[in-house]
Design a protein around this motif. Structure first.
Motif, mmCIF file in Angstrom:
data_model
loop_
_atom_site.group_PDB
_atom_site.id
_atom_site.type_symbol
_atom_site.label_atom_id
_atom_site.label_comp_id
_atom_site.label_asym_id
_atom_site.label_seq_id
_atom_site.Cartn_x
_atom_site.Cartn_y
_atom_site.Cartn_z
ATOM 1 N N LEU A 1 -19.173 57.597 -34.513
ATOM 2 C CA LEU A 1 -19.090 57.907 -33.183
ATOM 3 C C LEU A 1 -20.090 57.425 -32.212
ATOM 4 C CD1 LEU A 1 -16.972 61.319 -32.912
ATOM 5 C CD2 LEU A 1 -16.265 58.849 -32.808
ATOM 6 N N GLY A 2 -21.441 57.423 -32.880
ATOM 7 C CA GLY A 2 -22.697 57.184 -32.360
ATOM 8 C C GLY A 2 -23.481 58.012 -31.334
ATOM 9 N N LYS A 3 -22.828 59.457 -31.796
ATOM 10 C CA LYS A 3 -23.823 60.327 -31.036
ATOM 11 C C LYS A 3 -23.521 61.616 -31.931
ATOM 12 C CE LYS A 3 -22.828 63.215 -26.921
ATOM 13 N NZ LYS A 3 -22.253 63.509 -25.751
ATOM 14 N N GLN A 4 -24.376 62.493 -31.896
ATOM 15 C CA GLN A 4 -24.533 63.660 -32.336
ATOM 16 C C GLN A 4 -24.111 64.952 -31.124
ATOM 17 O OE1 GLN A 4 -25.439 64.514 -35.571
ATOM 18 N NE2 GLN A 4 -25.229 62.244 -35.573
ATOM 19 N N TYR A 5 -23.135 65.321 -31.719
ATOM 20 C CA TYR A 5 -22.231 66.328 -30.665
ATOM 21 C C TYR A 5 -22.637 67.936 -31.131
ATOM 22 C CZ TYR A 5 -18.960 62.511 -29.317
ATOM 23 O OH TYR A 5 -18.722 61.502 -28.773
ATOM 24 N N SER A 6 -22.935 68.659 -30.068
ATOM 25 C CA SER A 6 -22.885 70.169 -30.199
ATOM 26 C C SER A 6 -21.409 70.618 -30.496
ATOM 27 C CB SER A 6 -23.515 70.922 -28.884
ATOM 28 O OG SER A 6 -22.520 70.736 -28.041
#
Length: 195
Positions: free
Chosen positions: A15-20
């Motif tokens: 997804l190209g992002k580190q999510y909380s």
């Protein structure tokens, strides 16, 4: 609703992002799926052997495209605008087409069969595991525990056509099940899978 377990680090990378957790729950809610569990948040005292953290995601029963890591990653990337919707095309093979012969003997049991050849795919161990997990989810859900449909996957480099779909007496069936080494007949296969 089916629950799909996906590798957390792999999904966030795709997804190209580190999510909380809150951000990912919101993304899931907005898209129409639900984060059921983040195993990295589980009580360490209840854990056995260390495993890679996973996200367990509930997907709608009619979204068969979301029953695997790749489908969830593709759908979420499309939803947030990182990817364009997939555009699949059928192409004629360069070599002589393979043939699947459906025998009349199947008419009373399972009268339909379909086959497809997927080319240009490279399986890593985890990709292959995801592919087989998708096949199992389809067997459990859409195929009603294989009572309506059975899916087989084969390495085309190890088999040769033309292929035959026919109903045989159990004693005449000879088959080596996936991840097994012993050839079994139809009766042995039924006993093997009953266990």
């Amino acid at each position: 609703m089916p629950t799909v377990s996906v590798d957390k680090a792999d999904l966030y990378s795709a997804l190209g992002k580190q999510y909380s957790t809150a951000e990912f729950e919101e993304l899931c809610f907005d898209f129409g799926i639900e984060l059921d569990q983040d195993t990295s948040l589980a009580d360490p005292a209840t854990k056995g052997l260390p495993e890679r953290p996973a996200l367990k995601i509930e997907v709608p029963a009619n979204r068969y495209d979301l029953l695997c890591f790749e489908g969830i990653a593709r759908a979420l990337n499309t939803f947030v605008g990182r990817e364009k919707p997939a555009d699949y095309t059928f192409t004629e093979p360069k070599e002589k087409p393979l043939q699947l012969i459906i025998h009349q003997s199947t008419a009373a049991i399972r009268p339909y069969a379909a086959a497809a050849v997927l080319r240009g795919i490279t399986f890593t161990e985890r990709r292959y595991a995801s592919f087989i997990a998708l096949q199992d989810k389809l067997h459990s859900n859409l195929a009603r525990n294989r009572s309506l449909v059975a899916i087989g996957t084969h390495d085309l480099s190890t088999i040769k056509g033309p292929f035959s779909y026919e109903a045989l007496h159990p004693a005449d069936i000879k088959f080596v099940p996936l991840n097994q080494t012993k050839e079994m007949d139809g009766s042995e296969l039924m006993e093997f899978y009953k266990a």
